[in-house]
Design a protein around this motif. Structure first.
Motif, PDB file in Angstrom:
ATOM      1  N   GLY A   1      70.865  -3.390  60.102  1.00  0.00           N
ATOM      2  CA  GLY A   1      70.928  -2.399  59.029  1.00  0.00           C
ATOM      3  C   GLY A   1      70.397  -2.933  57.714  1.00  0.00           C
ATOM      4  O   GLY A   1      70.401  -4.141  57.461  1.00  0.00           O
ATOM      5  N   GLY A   2      69.940  -2.031  56.850  1.00  0.00           N
ATOM      6  CA  GLY A   2      69.376  -2.411  55.567  1.00  0.00           C
ATOM      7  C   GLY A   2      70.293  -2.095  54.403  1.00  0.00           C
ATOM      8  O   GLY A   2      71.515  -2.044  54.545  1.00  0.00           O
ATOM      9  N   HIS A   3      69.681  -1.861  53.243  1.00  0.00           N
ATOM     10  CA  HIS A   3      70.414  -1.545  52.012  1.00  0.00           C
ATOM     11  C   HIS A   3      70.614  -0.031  51.976  1.00  0.00           C
ATOM     12  O   HIS A   3      70.075   0.684  51.125  1.00  0.00           O
ATOM     13  N   THR A   4      71.385   0.451  52.935  1.00  0.00           N
ATOM     14  CA  THR A   4      71.484   1.886  53.187  1.00  0.00           C
ATOM     15  C   THR A   4      72.929   2.298  53.455  1.00  0.00           C
ATOM     16  O   THR A   4      73.777   1.459  53.767  1.00  0.00           O
ATOM     17  N   VAL A   5      73.165   3.592  53.356  1.00  0.00           N
ATOM     18  CA  VAL A   5      74.491   4.155  53.629  1.00  0.00           C
ATOM     19  C   VAL A   5      74.542   4.627  55.079  1.00  0.00           C
ATOM     20  O   VAL A   5      73.706   5.435  55.491  1.00  0.00           O
ATOM     21  N   PRO A   6      75.498   4.151  55.878  1.00  0.00           N
ATOM     22  CA  PRO A   6      75.596   4.642  57.254  1.00  0.00           C
ATOM     23  C   PRO A   6      76.115   6.079  57.283  1.00  0.00           C
ATOM     24  O   PRO A   6      77.233   6.352  56.875  1.00  0.00           O
ATOM     25  N   GLN A   7      75.280   7.000  57.701  1.00  0.00           N
ATOM     26  CA  GLN A   7      75.649   8.415  57.791  1.00  0.00           C
ATOM     27  C   GLN A   7      74.615   9.128  58.656  1.00  0.00           C
ATOM     28  O   GLN A   7      73.532   8.604  58.914  1.00  0.00           O
ATOM     29  N   ALA A   8      74.974  10.315  59.106  1.00  0.00           N
ATOM     30  CA  ALA A   8      74.151  11.021  60.092  1.00  0.00           C
ATOM     31  C   ALA A   8      73.167  12.020  59.499  1.00  0.00           C
ATOM     32  O   ALA A   8      72.345  12.580  60.212  1.00  0.00           O
TER      33      ALA A   8
ATOM     34  N   ILE B   1      61.610   1.152  52.949  1.00  0.00           N
ATOM     35  CA  ILE B   1      61.564  -0.115  52.242  1.00  0.00           C
ATOM     36  C   ILE B   1      62.966  -0.722  52.094  1.00  0.00           C
ATOM     37  O   ILE B   1      63.117  -1.931  51.926  1.00  0.00           O
ATOM     38  N   LEU B   2      63.985   0.122  52.168  1.00  0.00           N
ATOM     39  CA  LEU B   2      65.369  -0.362  52.062  1.00  0.00           C
ATOM     40  C   LEU B   2      65.931  -0.841  53.390  1.00  0.00           C
ATOM     41  O   LEU B   2      67.035  -1.385  53.440  1.00  0.00           O
TER      42      LEU B   2
END
Length: 317
Positions: free
Chosen positions: A280-287, A294-295
């Motif tokens: 996973g990256g610099h991201t919010v886990p959601q559907a 780039i994140l």
């Protein structure tokens, strides 16, 4: 010869534009359909803004969830990121969700090295949070003993600041893509005992907040100082609260080749969890949407946010 150079240059421009579009473009998430109340409060001589989402069937004694946005963003942007998942929970469980706006797009977190204006001016975001809760207690009869906070990146660091400095205000905190500042970068007045319910959600391939610890930059720009590793961040809170580790477990199903697992530390005194998004990256886990490429990769499942609320609100039950 000149025509050939112009043709090559034109091809390069097209390639660069295509690459930029690929890495930087992401469809903007839709706003949730429910009503939002725009509010202001004065703190330190400044008008501060925030959005309030109230359950349709609000009952006295409701919980509150403060949701802090990342750098160069806003409360409305944060609502687009997580509202579709969190506001469903809020309707079911009698929770007032609040999306504060940072000062000039940032919150004053604990990182000494950060150079944005909220940090340089020492904006009182702890006081801002307290004023919001006081207002909600007076106007919506929320339970001030059931206040929680979560955030992403700079917003995650703001949530951590509340856990460290104002545990009497927030009982539980979740930080996404935000590790605890390293000792040389810590500039908070840490309370003797932090908030008792803590969750970290961290991607192993985060290009901004390094999972293994180290320097935080925005792709080489804007040094925000050093942070601990994700594991060390969770263990710091677990040690402070005197919690024992439990066996790691998988969280939900693998999604698009990305999996999530969690490590918990718990006792009657509290609960700390580290959710690791493998790849996973610099991201919010959601559907609901995909972040900019780039994140890094997004774990496209709401299971992490659902379990996050269950942990934060453990002391409600």
């Amino acid at each position: 010869m000149l025509k050939r150079l112009i043709s090559v240059f034109a091809v390069l421009i097209v390639v660069l534009i295509a690459a930029a579009a690929y890495f930087l473009y992401a469809p903007k998430p839709a706003l949730p359909s429910g009503p939002a109340e725009a509010s202001t409060v004065e703190v330190g001589g400044r008008q501060r803004h925030y959005l309030v989402i109230t359950p349709a069937r609000l009952q006295a004694g409701a919980s509150v969830l403060l949701v802090f946005h990342p750098s160069l963003s806003s409360g409305e942007d944060m609502r687009r990121m997580v509202g579709s998942a969190l506001e469903g929970i809020a309707q079911r469980e009698n929770v007032v969700v609040v999306y504060p706006d940072g000062y000039e797009g940032h919150f004053n977190d604990c990182r000494r090295v950060a150079s944005f204006s909220a940090r340089k001016l020492n904006i009182d975001d702890v006081g801002f949070s307290k004023r919001i809760i006081e207002r909600l207690a007076a106007e919506k009869k929320i339970d001030p003993e059931r206040v929680y906070a979560m955030g992403v990146s700079n917003g995650g660091h703001m949530a951590l600041r509340l856990a460290l400095e104002a545990p009497e205000l927030v009982k539980g905190v979740a930080a996404i893509a935000a590790n605890l500042p390293a000792p040389d970068n810590m500039d908070c007045k840490v309370a003797p005992s932090p908030s008792r319910f803590i969750e970290f959600v961290e991607g192993t391939k985060d290009p901004i907040n390094p999972y293994g610890g180290g320097q935080v930059t925005l792709f080489g720009f804007g040094n925000r100082g050093n942070v601990l590793s994700a594991q060390e961040s969770a263990q710091w809170f677990a040690h402070r609260l005197g919690l024992a580790a439990t066996e790691p477990q998988t969280l939900g199903k693998e999604v698009s080749g990305i999996s999530a697992h969690q490590q918990d530390w718990r006792s009657a005194n509290g609960h700390v969890r580290l959710v690791t998004i493998e790849g996973g990256g610099h991201t919010v886990p959601q559907a609901s949407y995909r972040s900019m490429r780039i994140l890094g990769a997004t774990f496209q499942s709401d299971s992490v946010l659902e379990s996050m609320w269950q942990l934060l609100a453990e002391n409600n039950h």
